[in-house]
Every structure is written in C-alpha cells, then in structure tokens.
Design an enzyme around this catalytic site. Structure first.
Site, PDB file in Angstrom:
ATOM      1  CB  THR A   1      -0.897  -0.021   1.264  1.00 32.15           C
ATOM      2  OG1 THR A   1      -1.521   1.248   1.404  1.00 32.15           O
ATOM      3  CG2 THR A   1      -0.096  -0.285   2.538  1.00 32.15           C
ATOM      4  CG  ASP A   2      -1.188   4.950  -0.949  1.00 32.66           C
ATOM      5  OD1 ASP A   2      -1.718   4.319  -0.018  1.00 32.66           O
ATOM      6  OD2 ASP A   2      -1.807   5.794  -1.632  1.00 32.66           O
ATOM      7  CD  GLU A   3      -3.409   3.589   4.484  1.00 33.71           C
ATOM      8  OE1 GLU A   3      -3.190   3.482   5.697  1.00 33.71           O
ATOM      9  OE2 GLU A   3      -4.556   3.596   3.993  1.00 33.71           O
TER      10      GLU A   3
ATOM     11  CE1 TYR B   1      -3.427  -2.579   5.705  1.00 32.19           C
ATOM     12  CE2 TYR B   1      -3.231  -0.245   5.180  1.00 32.19           C
ATOM     13  CZ  TYR B   1      -3.332  -1.565   4.766  1.00 32.19           C
ATOM     14  OH  TYR B   1      -3.327  -1.870   3.413  1.00 32.19           O
TER      15      TYR B   1
ATOM     16  CE  LYS C   1       0.016  -4.576   2.996  1.00 37.04           C
ATOM     17  NZ  LYS C   1      -0.381  -5.896   2.441  1.00 37.04           N
TER      18      LYS C   1
HETATM   19  P1  NAD Z   1      -9.745  -7.268   2.105  1.00 37.83           P
HETATM   20  O1  NAD Z   1      -9.777  -6.993   3.570  1.00 37.83           O
HETATM   21  O2  NAD Z   1     -10.947  -6.988   1.281  1.00 37.83           O
HETATM   22  O3  NAD Z   1      -9.364  -8.798   1.857  1.00 37.83           O
HETATM   23  C1  NAD Z   1      -8.372  -9.458   2.599  1.00 37.83           C
HETATM   24  C2  NAD Z   1      -8.507 -10.955   2.365  1.00 37.83           C
HETATM   25  O4  NAD Z   1      -7.452 -11.619   3.077  1.00 37.83           O
HETATM   26  C3  NAD Z   1      -9.840 -11.534   2.866  1.00 37.83           C
HETATM   27  O5  NAD Z   1     -10.381 -12.403   1.900  1.00 37.83           O
HETATM   28  C4  NAD Z   1      -9.428 -12.298   4.121  1.00 37.83           C
HETATM   29  O6  NAD Z   1     -10.271 -13.417   4.383  1.00 37.83           O
HETATM   30  C5  NAD Z   1      -8.018 -12.729   3.773  1.00 37.83           C
HETATM   31  N1  NAD Z   1      -7.205 -12.977   4.974  1.00 37.83           N
HETATM   32  C6  NAD Z   1      -7.067 -12.169   6.053  1.00 37.83           C
HETATM   33  N2  NAD Z   1      -6.280 -12.764   6.960  1.00 37.83           N
HETATM   34  C7  NAD Z   1      -5.904 -13.964   6.447  1.00 37.83           C
HETATM   35  C8  NAD Z   1      -5.077 -15.025   6.910  1.00 37.83           C
HETATM   36  N3  NAD Z   1      -4.498 -14.984   8.121  1.00 37.83           N
HETATM   37  N4  NAD Z   1      -4.879 -16.092   6.105  1.00 37.83           N
HETATM   38  C9  NAD Z   1      -5.472 -16.152   4.885  1.00 37.83           C
HETATM   39  N5  NAD Z   1      -6.294 -15.199   4.404  1.00 37.83           N
HETATM   40  C10 NAD Z   1      -6.495 -14.106   5.180  1.00 37.83           C
HETATM   41  O7  NAD Z   1      -8.468  -6.478   1.564  1.00 37.83           O
HETATM   42  P2  NAD Z   1      -8.242  -5.717   0.172  1.00 37.83           P
HETATM   43  O8  NAD Z   1      -8.728  -4.348   0.302  1.00 37.83           O
HETATM   44  O9  NAD Z   1      -8.703  -6.588  -0.935  1.00 37.83           O
HETATM   45  O10 NAD Z   1      -6.634  -5.665   0.179  1.00 37.83           O
HETATM   46  C11 NAD Z   1      -5.877  -6.760  -0.339  1.00 37.83           C
HETATM   47  C12 NAD Z   1      -4.395  -6.418  -0.225  1.00 37.83           C
HETATM   48  O11 NAD Z   1      -4.116  -5.223  -0.951  1.00 37.83           O
HETATM   49  C13 NAD Z   1      -3.932  -6.148   1.202  1.00 37.83           C
HETATM   50  O12 NAD Z   1      -2.639  -6.690   1.342  1.00 37.83           O
HETATM   51  C14 NAD Z   1      -3.897  -4.631   1.314  1.00 37.83           C
HETATM   52  O13 NAD Z   1      -2.942  -4.217   2.248  1.00 37.83           O
HETATM   53  C15 NAD Z   1      -3.493  -4.260  -0.108  1.00 37.83           C
HETATM   54  N6  NAD Z   1      -3.958  -2.937  -0.578  1.00 37.83           N
HETATM   55  C16 NAD Z   1      -5.283  -2.570  -0.475  1.00 37.83           C
HETATM   56  C17 NAD Z   1      -5.692  -1.351  -0.999  1.00 37.83           C
HETATM   57  C18 NAD Z   1      -7.133  -0.915  -0.938  1.00 37.83           C
HETATM   58  O14 NAD Z   1      -7.445   0.224  -1.294  1.00 37.83           O
HETATM   59  N7  NAD Z   1      -8.069  -1.762  -0.530  1.00 37.83           N
HETATM   60  C19 NAD Z   1      -4.764  -0.495  -1.596  1.00 37.83           C
HETATM   61  C20 NAD Z   1      -3.418  -0.892  -1.662  1.00 37.83           C
HETATM   62  C21 NAD Z   1      -3.031  -2.127  -1.161  1.00 37.83           C
HETATM   63  O1  DAU Z   2      -4.226   3.971   0.458  1.00 36.31           O
HETATM   64  C1  DAU Z   2      -4.425   2.598   0.373  1.00 36.31           C
HETATM   65  C2  DAU Z   2      -5.282   2.127   1.531  1.00 36.31           C
HETATM   66  O2  DAU Z   2      -6.615   2.573   1.269  1.00 36.31           O
HETATM   67  C3  DAU Z   2      -5.255   0.616   1.717  1.00 36.31           C
HETATM   68  O3  DAU Z   2      -3.949   0.214   2.036  1.00 36.31           O
HETATM   69  C4  DAU Z   2      -6.223   0.201   2.823  1.00 36.31           C
HETATM   70  O4  DAU Z   2      -6.262  -1.214   2.916  1.00 36.31           O
HETATM   71  C5  DAU Z   2      -7.618   0.706   2.463  1.00 36.31           C
HETATM   72  O5  DAU Z   2      -8.516   0.396   3.487  1.00 36.31           O
HETATM   73  C6  DAU Z   2      -7.581   2.218   2.235  1.00 36.31           C
HETATM   74  O6  DAU Z   2      -7.322   2.931   3.463  1.00 36.31           O
HETATM   75  P1  DAU Z   2      -8.118   4.266   3.877  1.00 36.31           P
HETATM   76  O7  DAU Z   2      -8.048   4.407   5.343  1.00 36.31           O
HETATM   77  O8  DAU Z   2      -7.658   5.423   3.051  1.00 36.31           O
HETATM   78  O9  DAU Z   2      -9.616   3.867   3.364  1.00 36.31           O
HETATM   79  P2  DAU Z   2     -11.051   4.100   4.046  1.00 36.31           P
HETATM   80  O10 DAU Z   2     -12.057   3.721   3.022  1.00 36.31           O
HETATM   81  O11 DAU Z   2     -11.143   3.497   5.393  1.00 36.31           O
HETATM   82  O12 DAU Z   2     -11.098   5.688   4.228  1.00 36.31           O
HETATM   83  C7  DAU Z   2     -10.949   6.584   3.141  1.00 36.31           C
HETATM   84  C8  DAU Z   2     -10.939   8.004   3.710  1.00 36.31           C
HETATM   85  O13 DAU Z   2     -12.250   8.312   4.208  1.00 36.31           O
HETATM   86  C9  DAU Z   2      -9.999   8.195   4.883  1.00 36.31           C
HETATM   87  O14 DAU Z   2      -9.429   9.485   4.830  1.00 36.31           O
HETATM   88  C10 DAU Z   2     -10.905   8.076   6.110  1.00 36.31           C
HETATM   89  C11 DAU Z   2     -12.231   8.600   5.607  1.00 36.31           C
HETATM   90  N1  DAU Z   2     -13.431   7.988   6.209  1.00 36.31           N
HETATM   91  C12 DAU Z   2     -13.527   6.615   6.192  1.00 36.31           C
HETATM   92  C13 DAU Z   2     -14.632   5.983   6.728  1.00 36.31           C
HETATM   93  C14 DAU Z   2     -14.729   4.480   6.735  1.00 36.31           C
HETATM   94  C15 DAU Z   2     -14.468   8.778   6.705  1.00 36.31           C
HETATM   95  O15 DAU Z   2     -14.395  10.020   6.679  1.00 36.31           O
HETATM   96  N2  DAU Z   2     -15.567   8.146   7.229  1.00 36.31           N
HETATM   97  C16 DAU Z   2     -15.699   6.781   7.271  1.00 36.31           C
HETATM   98  O16 DAU Z   2     -16.723   6.276   7.792  1.00 36.31           O
END
Ligand code: NAD
Ligand code: DAU
Length: 370
Positions: free
Chosen positions: A134-136, A176, A180
């Site tokens: 992730t970019d975080e 988180y 990562k």
């Molecule tokens: P998600 O939470 O939707 O899915 C995570 C999956 O991992 C689920 O299916 C869960 O059951 C599985 N999992 C969790 N713990 C596990 C374990 N111990 N063993 C096996 N499986 C397990 O997450 P996502 O948003 O699809 O993110 C997927 C990946 O991409 C993550 O590594 C996250 O850090 C990265 N990522 C997410 C975003 C985003 O915006 N969502 C952006 C950049 C990177």
């Molecule tokens: O940047 C990549 C990341 O993006 C991934 O690595 C994470 O897995 C993914 O969850 C996401 O993280 P964020 O914290 O940015 O996503 P989220 O959807 O939780 O929140 C987006 C923005 O909105 C953030 O600034 C927090 C804000 N927010 C979120 C929720 C859930 C609100 O204001 N209200 C809310 O209820």
C-alpha cells in the site's frame, strides 16, 4: 492436466484479491490458480461465484500463518508463483486491535516467505514471490495547494507539490501501515539474504465492486440507500488518491509477467480527491441513480471525531510503471464511480448478506451504531 504455471493467490476471497483471481482464471486457462484464504470477516466466496467452477481454479481455506499447511499447498500444487494479498486491511480496525494486524500482516507474510523458501529450496528458476502493498507505508504528504489545481502531470486535481515515489522513505503512522511496512521489509530481506525473486508494489486507494462495506465508498452508498448518517471524519479535508480496482488487477497481471525482479512499482491513477468532495460526488451519483431529487441526501452528512493519526494526503507518482511497462489507468473517475454506485445498488443481496444478522452485531460492537 499439466498447467503451464501454478499460481498461489492469497486473500483471493477479499476485495482486490477476487478481481485478481477472476482476471487470472479467465485470462489464463493454461495456468492453475489456487486461491488460499482464511475467510475472515472480509473474505467472501460470493465475490467469486462466476468463476468458482472453472476447471483451472481451486479454493483452499487456510491461514497464511499456518506454515505447515502453506507448505503442503506449495507441494500439492507445485506452486511456482505467489501473488500475496492476504492481510488485515482496515485502518480503523488496526487502531482498535493492532495485534491481529501484526499477526496476519507481519507473521503471516513471514510464514508465506518461509514456506516459499523451504519448498523452492534454492531453485529460484521461474519462481516469483509478488507482494501486494500500500501507499500508506510512505506516511502522509502535505496539502500545499488547498484548493486543488490541475498540475502539469495531467488534467487531474492535485493538492500538493510532493508525491510518493518508489524512492520515498517509509514513514508509516497507523498500526495497519506499520504492519504492511514491516511485511514489505521482510519480502525485500528474503531477496537480499537468500536470493528469492520478489517484487513489491505499493498502490493507492482502490474502489469498485465487492469492497467490504466498512470502507468509505461502499459504506456511504449503502447508508444513503438506507437513509443512515454518513460519518465524515474530521472536516473531510483529507485527500486520497483513487484507482478503479480492475485497473489495479491489470497492473498486477502486467507486473507479475513483466516486472523486474527485486524491483518496486508504485500504482495509482493521479486521481486525488478531498474526502468531502468525493462524498458529494457519491451522494449526487447515488441520488441520481435512485431517482431522488438533487440534494436529497446532503443532510445525511455528519461530521464525527477524526480518525486517530489520520494521514492528511496520499498521492502516488506512477510514472515509473507507465514509463517502464506502459501501464496507465483505463477508466475516468466519473465513469468508475457511476459503475461502482450502480453495482452496489444492483447487488443489494450481496450487501444485505454482509450487513445483516450476526455480522451487524459484530459491526455495532466494533464501531457503535451508525
Ligand atoms: P480485504 O480486507 O478486502 O481482503 C483481505 C482478504 O485476506 C480476505 O479475503 C481475508 O479473508 C483474507 N485474509 C485475512 N487474513 C488472512 C489469513 N491470516 N490467512 C489467509 N487469508 C487471510 O483487503 P483488500 O482491500 O482486498 O486488500 C488486499 C491487499 O491489498 C492487502 O494486502 C492490502 O494491504 C493491499 N492494498 C489494499 C488497498 C485498498 O485500497 N483496498 C490499496 C493498496 C493495497
Ligand atoms: O491507500 C491505500 C489504503 O486505502 C489501503 O492500504 C487500505 O487497505 C484501504 O482500506 C484504504 O485505506 P483508507 O483508510 O484510506 O480507506 P477508508 O475507506 O477506510 O477511508 C478513506 C478516507 O475516508 C480516509 O481518509 C478516512 C475517511 N473515512 C472513512 C470511513 C470508513 C471517513 O471520513 N468516514 C468513514 O466512515
């Protein structure tokens, strides 16, 4: 059948993982795709209904922390490539329960790396461990252009002069992102120490179908539909950089096949939005599709206590990926949001299965009643 490649995708029942699994299963019938997922609260096999019977697809319910089981899977399927997505992914949960994040994201990734090292046994030829991050991990950027102005990079809005580049120093702030960051370091350490072929990519915020409704976009679409408050953290001034999930999956496919071993690529769409502006777009789009008059749901916006340690701005510079591998996002944001809102409104059953019953209770215990 003898498959050309045997690829283990972890976290394939989650949001991004399900799109990656779907893409690989349908695009590469000559590959066997093994989806390893523990099915935590975020894992949902309904995300993969359309491909669950494909001949080149196997699902295994397992925990990435379980080294013996993971080794067994490597051996049984002759795994030669790993795309590692399994993780705990929600920042708010990490603030309440950091330990689970350290276990899954740090120890789980280490267990995956150890299993690959053990099973590949120094024969790195044709092998790849591709870690999705992730970019975080880069921390937070300043908001030096508070009104947002189109920069010379593209016509998109830009809220600052700096961007996350592949060379940006890691500076994670939340449990988180700290977990990562740690997992990224372990992956690179396995290359530098043992010679394992690895790639790491760091992507910005994804949006699109099948995202768990604790995340901003699906949560808000569902709340608008049910006339529930829309909890905006702080004043909604934080900036996120949004990418349609299928564009991320396409980038993963490209990098898996053509990326340079031991390298890092940033993935993002130069698509920055202040939360409050994005929320207004979601409200407008959802109201329009539901046939509500303009402004009908504006009153649902509710400013709530800010997220602890809330990173101000994320912004990815994805020019390396564009320059070296020719990737760029395919979808304009307006089109992507329209598609996304329609998908959630058309798939109420998917949403209701998640938000009803036992899950709802868990959700309320964790977050309070929204
Ligand atoms: P998600 O939470 O939707 O899915 C995570 C999956 O991992 C689920 O299916 C869960 O059951 C599985 N999992 C969790 N713990 C596990 C374990 N111990 N063993 C096996 N499986 C397990 O997450 P996502 O948003 O699809 O993110 C997927 C990946 O991409 C993550 O590594 C996250 O850090 C990265 N990522 C997410 C975003 C985003 O915006 N969502 C952006 C950049 C990177
Ligand atoms: O940047 C990549 C990341 O993006 C991934 O690595 C994470 O897995 C993914 O969850 C996401 O993280 P964020 O914290 O940015 O996503 P989220 O959807 O939780 O929140 C987006 C923005 O909105 C953030 O600034 C927090 C804000 N927010 C979120 C929720 C859930 C609100 O204001 N209200 C809310 O209820």
């Amino acid at each position: 059948m003898n498959y050309k490649r045997n690829i283990l995708i972890t976290g394939g029942a989650g949001f991004i993982g399900s799109h990656v699994v779907r893409l690989f299963v349908s695009k590469y019938p000559e590959y066997r795709i093994v989806n390893l997922d523990k099915l935590t609260y975020a894992g949902n096999l309904a995300n993969l209904k359309d491909i669950e019977n494909a001949p080149n697809y196997e699902f295994v319910k397992a925990d990435i922390c379980d080294f013996e089981t993971v080794c067994g899977i490597f051996q049984k399927y002759g795994i030669d490539g790993v795309i590692h997505l399994a993780a705990e992914s929600h920042v708010d949960r990490s603030i309440k329960d950091p330990f689970t994040f350290a276990r899954t994201n740090v120890l789980g990734t280490l267990s995956m790396l150890q299993a690959a090292k053990h099973c590949w046994n120094g024969d790195w030829d044709g092998k790849l461990f591709y870690h999705i991050s992730t970019d975080e991990v880069y921390g937070a950027l300043e908001l030096t252009r508070p009104e947002g102005v189109p920069s010379d990079i593209s016509a998109h809005m830009v809220y600052g002069d700096e961007f996350f580049r592949e060379t940006t120093r890691y500076s994670p702030h939340s449990p988180y992102s700290a977990s990562k960051a740690s997992s990224d370091h372990f992956v690179r350490a396995f290359h530098d120490t043992y010679g394992m072929p690895v790639i790491v990519t760091n992507c910005s915020n994804n949006y699109g179908p099948y995202q768990f409704p604790e995340k901003l976009i699906p949560l808000f679409i569902n709340n608008i539909r049910h006339r529930k408050p829309l909890p905006v953290y702080g004043r909604g001034e934080n900036v996120r950089d949004w990418l349609y999930v299928e564009d991320h999956a396409r980038a993963i496919d490209l990098i898996f096949h053509e990326g340079k071993v031991a390298d890092t690529y940033n993935i993002g769409g130069f698509n920055e939005w202040k939360n409050i502006d994005l929320i207004k777009v979601i409200i407008k789009t959802t109201d329009r599709i539901l046939g509500n008059p303009e402004g009908y749901s504006d009153g649902l916006i509710t400013f709530v206590t800010d997220r602890a340690g809330h990173d101000l701005r994320y912004a990815i510079d994805a020019t390396k990926l564009h320059r070296e591998l020719g990737w760029s996002p395919s979808l304009q944001f307006e089109e992507g949001i329209d598609k996304t809102v329609r998908w959630y409104l058309d798939n109420q059953e998917w949403m209701d299965n998640i938000t009803s019953g036992a899950y709802e209770k868990y959700y309320e215990d964790m977050y309070g009643n929204r």
